[in-house]
Every structure is written in C-alpha cells, then in structure tokens.
Design a protein around this motif. Structure first.
Motif, PDB file in Angstrom:
ATOM      1  N   LEU A   1      11.391 -32.442 -15.609  1.00  0.00           N
ATOM      2  CA  LEU A   1      10.086 -31.944 -16.016  1.00  0.00           C
ATOM      3  C   LEU A   1       9.072 -32.376 -14.972  1.00  0.00           C
ATOM      4  N   VAL A   2       8.217 -31.443 -14.550  1.00  0.00           N
ATOM      5  CA  VAL A   2       7.298 -31.678 -13.440  1.00  0.00           C
ATOM      6  C   VAL A   2       5.870 -31.415 -13.893  1.00  0.00           C
ATOM      7  N   THR A   3       4.970 -32.368 -13.656  1.00  0.00           N
ATOM      8  CA  THR A   3       3.565 -32.155 -13.972  1.00  0.00           C
ATOM      9  C   THR A   3       2.861 -31.455 -12.808  1.00  0.00           C
ATOM     10  N   THR A   4       1.927 -30.562 -13.145  1.00  0.00           N
ATOM     11  CA  THR A   4       1.011 -30.026 -12.140  1.00  0.00           C
ATOM     12  C   THR A   4      -0.407 -30.271 -12.636  1.00  0.00           C
TER      13      THR A   4
ATOM     14  N   ARG B   1       9.603 -26.827 -15.885  1.00  0.00           N
ATOM     15  CA  ARG B   1      10.995 -27.261 -15.912  1.00  0.00           C
ATOM     16  C   ARG B   1      11.689 -26.950 -14.584  1.00  0.00           C
ATOM     17  N   LEU B   2      12.260 -27.977 -13.977  1.00  0.00           N
ATOM     18  CA  LEU B   2      13.147 -27.802 -12.835  1.00  0.00           C
ATOM     19  C   LEU B   2      14.554 -27.780 -13.403  1.00  0.00           C
ATOM     20  N   ARG B   3      15.144 -26.603 -13.417  1.00  0.00           N
ATOM     21  CA  ARG B   3      16.386 -26.381 -14.163  1.00  0.00           C
ATOM     22  C   ARG B   3      17.613 -26.588 -13.276  1.00  0.00           C
TER      23      ARG B   3
ATOM     24  N   SER C   1      -0.106 -27.528  -7.724  1.00  0.00           N
ATOM     25  CA  SER C   1      -0.451 -28.922  -7.401  1.00  0.00           C
ATOM     26  C   SER C   1       0.346 -29.918  -8.242  1.00  0.00           C
ATOM     27  N   SER C   2       1.625 -30.056  -7.926  1.00  0.00           N
ATOM     28  CA  SER C   2       2.475 -30.972  -8.687  1.00  0.00           C
ATOM     29  C   SER C   2       2.118 -32.426  -8.377  1.00  0.00           C
ATOM     30  N   PHE C   3       2.422 -33.299  -9.347  1.00  0.00           N
ATOM     31  CA  PHE C   3       2.088 -34.720  -9.168  1.00  0.00           C
ATOM     32  C   PHE C   3       3.269 -35.648  -9.444  1.00  0.00           C
ATOM     33  N   ASP C   4       4.014 -35.424 -10.513  1.00  0.00           N
ATOM     34  CA  ASP C   4       5.070 -36.372 -10.885  1.00  0.00           C
ATOM     35  C   ASP C   4       6.185 -35.623 -11.595  1.00  0.00           C
ATOM     36  N   LEU C   5       7.314 -36.306 -11.799  1.00  0.00           N
ATOM     37  CA  LEU C   5       8.445 -35.690 -12.474  1.00  0.00           C
ATOM     38  C   LEU C   5       9.264 -36.747 -13.188  1.00  0.00           C
ATOM     39  N   VAL C   6      10.067 -36.289 -14.168  1.00  0.00           N
ATOM     40  CA  VAL C   6      10.913 -37.189 -14.954  1.00  0.00           C
ATOM     41  C   VAL C   6      12.132 -36.407 -15.419  1.00  0.00           C
ATOM     42  N   PRO C   7      13.287 -37.057 -15.570  1.00  0.00           N
ATOM     43  CA  PRO C   7      14.420 -36.342 -16.161  1.00  0.00           C
ATOM     44  C   PRO C   7      14.091 -35.870 -17.574  1.00  0.00           C
ATOM     45  N   ASP C   8      14.479 -34.653 -17.883  1.00  0.00           N
ATOM     46  CA  ASP C   8      14.329 -34.144 -19.249  1.00  0.00           C
ATOM     47  C   ASP C   8      15.080 -35.087 -20.182  1.00  0.00           C
ATOM     48  N   PRO C   9      14.393 -35.674 -21.177  1.00  0.00           N
ATOM     49  CA  PRO C   9      15.043 -36.699 -21.998  1.00  0.00           C
ATOM     50  C   PRO C   9      16.003 -36.169 -23.049  1.00  0.00           C
TER      51      PRO C   9
ATOM     52  N   ASN D   1      25.353 -26.193  -8.268  1.00  0.00           N
ATOM     53  CA  ASN D   1      25.085 -27.628  -8.155  1.00  0.00           C
ATOM     54  C   ASN D   1      23.745 -27.875  -7.452  1.00  0.00           C
ATOM     55  N   THR D   2      22.732 -27.212  -7.952  1.00  0.00           N
ATOM     56  CA  THR D   2      21.401 -27.351  -7.375  1.00  0.00           C
ATOM     57  C   THR D   2      20.368 -27.190  -8.474  1.00  0.00           C
ATOM     58  N   TYR D   3      19.103 -27.199  -8.098  1.00  0.00           N
ATOM     59  CA  TYR D   3      18.001 -27.052  -9.046  1.00  0.00           C
ATOM     60  C   TYR D   3      17.108 -25.892  -8.628  1.00  0.00           C
ATOM     61  N   ALA D   4      16.451 -25.281  -9.605  1.00  0.00           N
ATOM     62  CA  ALA D   4      15.503 -24.215  -9.334  1.00  0.00           C
ATOM     63  C   ALA D   4      14.395 -24.274 -10.378  1.00  0.00           C
ATOM     64  N   LEU D   5      13.170 -24.019  -9.961  1.00  0.00           N
ATOM     65  CA  LEU D   5      12.049 -24.028 -10.890  1.00  0.00           C
ATOM     66  C   LEU D   5      12.153 -22.840 -11.836  1.00  0.00           C
TER      67      LEU D   5
END
Length: 372
Positions: free
Chosen positions: A189-192, A216-218, A173-181, A224-228
């Motif tokens: 970074l993704v909240t659940t 972490r969405l890496r 149940s993800s809710f929000d995300l932000v670039p890793d600072p 050139n993509t992302y993966a959890l």
C-alpha cells in the motif's frame, strides 16, 4: 520489467565515532535529519538516544530504513539537490551496533532520485521503494515505484507521468509504503500526498492542494513482479469518498499490524493519525481519526513488542525545532513523548520484520493480534 544495473561505488561516507550497543527487542532505530545519521532509542520508556552512524556527507538525506536478510541495515538516501540523478539511492550500513559502523552504496543514481519509503519483500527478495524527486519537475525527473535487490539491480514497477493526468483521483506524489497487512496478501500500500478529489481551501504548502490517497502495488505471481493498480485508490481521503466530517490533504507515513484488515496513516497538516479499515478483498470500508493535536506527524511505525504506534512529529511546517518521537496505543490513547529534539524521517524496530524470522521470533506478531 526492464532490469537496470546500477553502479555500486563508495560515496565518500565517513562514520563519526559512535557507541557499541546491544539493543533490546522493541528498541527503535531512526534516521535523523537533524543529526544526518542513524540513532537508537528505547521503545519501552522515554530516554536518550545512542548514535549508531553519522554521515559526513552534507548532501545525505536519510529516510526509510530496513534490515535485509543479510543482517545489514539499508537506508533510502535522497540526496540534495532534487531531482538528484547521480548520487541518490540506497545505502548499506554494516555493523550498525558495533561502534564502528560503515556505509557503502547499494544503488546510486538514476532511476532512484529521491527514495523515501523502504520495505523488504520476502516474495521477490528485493527492497520495494518509492522515489519522489519533488520540485522542480523537469525532463530528467523520474517519479515512481521500484524494486532493488541485494546485487544492486533496480527495476521500475511504475512511472508517474508528468504532467499528472486527470481526472482525479490519480496517483500523485508518493511518500511511503507498507506491506498490505491482510493475511495472505503479497501487495503493498502506497501513500500519495496529492491526487484526491477534494481541494484544500487553506493549504499549508501551496503545492499540496488536493486530498491525499492510498494506492495498491499489486503482486503479479506469473511474472514475479509488482504493478500499480491504476483502477482507483484504496482510499481517497476526500470526505466525499470516506464519509468523514472533513478531508485530509497531507497524508505521509503509513504502517499496519500484520494479519489485520486495516492500516494507519499520519497526516502532516491535520496533526492526526487516521485508521483505514478494508474488507477481506482489500476494498475500503471505513476511516476514523484516532488522535489529533500532534505536531505535524510525518512517519509512523508499528512496534510489535509494545503494540504501539511510533510517530515522528516534525514539530512545524517549515521548521523542525519542536521535533519529537512519540508513541500511542492503537486506539489513539496513551500518548507519550519517547525522545525530543530530533526529526526522524524513518523507523525500524529491533529486530526488523526481515530479520525476525531468521532470529526465530517470527511468532511474535501472531502473539500481538488483538487490535486494529
């Protein structure tokens, strides 16, 4: 990853008359659930709100908002009812400050069924979003993490399985995300809301019973993509993981100060903002609560012009009658109400990070690095 071409069509949007405005750096754009639109308030001092755009579509449910390098603002729009397989998506709002803003669809329909958070990736030139259709879960539900470019092409980075697999902790149940600072990181970074080890003995919402987590969405440079990263969460807000005095069960919004090793999250049930510190490799170090007593905080955003956290307080668990927008210093001090009477589901700071570099103010964040 499979690229999914989405249909780009107008969705019956109509703008209600709004005011032309010249925003100041640090002003706050927010998506209003109360007004079904987008408004602007000052980030410097309490005051009133200016309407930028209102939707005439009663099914609209605007959430995260970000500006893209093309100058337009884009909004995550999770339409009723859930899961929405035909109308939900990402909406483009053009000429937002002109007094005659207009809206059109960037993406519409599957696979985005209830997008919530929204961030622009300069690495892959696309929006990164999470879609959480919620309940009821059925065979059509598609819950996961996605990218969407400005041509409206959507690709899926992760699909949350159903039923959610054990053992916990698990992505749920993800809710929000932000670039890793962290300096040099291109991850997210993704909240659940759920997925942690601890069980809530007195849940406000009967379906959110386990501790919240951040994952972490890496970024994969080769593809050139992302993966959890499914090896484990960055943090499980169970007390057994963090060492805190109590667990946290309804973490939602997330934000961070670029160039630092920590991030902030809002926990709805606890009425708290927590700060999580990582080491240089991105692993968990510590968690501390910087403020409590908030009225069901949901979204949170860092304002680099004021060096404060902007918070959307929902007002109540099942009502937004007491909703307000507030801000605090990074240590939790200096609480003040900026604007009351509307529930904000997403924030963007003028100018947003995606446009700051284009406008020649990209060095602002570096000037603010004295925190976290």
């Amino acid at each position: 990853m499979k690229a999914i071409a989405t249909l780009i069509v107008l969705a019956g949007f109509a703008a209600v008359a709004s005011a032309q405005v010249t925003p100041a750096n640090g002003d706050i754009i927010f998506t209003s659930e109360t007004a079904n639109g987008v408004k602007l308030i000052s980030g410097a001092a309490p005051g009133g709100a200016t309407t930028l755009y209102l939707s005439s579509n009663t099914a609209t449910r605007f959430a995260g908002i970000r500006q893209a390098p093309d100058g337009n603002y884009y909004v995550a729009d999770g339409r009723f009812p859930f899961p929405n397989t035909t109308d939900a998506g990402i909406v483009r709002i053009s000429n937002i400050f002109s007094g005659s803003a207009s809206a059109s669809q960037l993406t519409q329909g599957n696979p985005l069924q209830n997008p919530l958070g929204l961030e622009w990736s300069n690495t892959t030139n696309e929006f990164i979003t999470n879609s959480n259709p919620g309940s009821p879960v059925n065979g059509q539900t598609n819950d996961g993490l996605f990218g969407a470019n400005l041509a409206g092409v959507v690709r899926q980075f992760y699909q949350e399985p159903f039923p959610v697999p054990g053992p916990r902790p698990t992505f749920d149940s993800s809710f929000d995300l932000v670039p890793d600072p962290r300096p040099g990181s291109r991850d997210y970074l993704v909240t659940t809301v759920n997925g942690g080890l601890a069980i809530n003995p007195t849940p406000v919402f009967g379906f959110d019973v386990t501790a919240s987590t951040v994952w972490r969405l890496r970024y994969d440079a080769g593809l050139n993509t992302y993966a959890l990263d499914t090896s484990g969460p960055v943090v499980d807000f169970s007390a057994s993981f963090t060492g805190a005095a109590n667990s946290f069960y309804n973490t939602r919004g997330i934000t961070a100060v670029p160039g630092t090793n920590s991030f902030f999250v809002a926990d709805l049930e606890a009425g708290a903002i927590n700060q999580v510190t990582m080491n240089a490799a991105g692993a968990f170090v510590s968690q501390q609560t910087i403020i409590t007593g908030l009225l069901f905080p949901e979204s949170v955003e860092y304002n680099p012009y004021t060096n404060k956290l902007v918070i959307a307080e929902r007002g109540g668990a099942f009502s937004t009658a007491g909703a307000r927008i507030s801000d605090i210093n990074l240590d939790g001090s200096g609480y003040r109400v900026l604007y009351a009477g509307e529930h904000a589901r997403g924030f963007a700071i003028v100018p947003s990070p995606a446009s700051a570099a284009l406008l020649g103010v990209g060095g602002l964040v570096a000037l603010r690095r004295r925190r976290k």
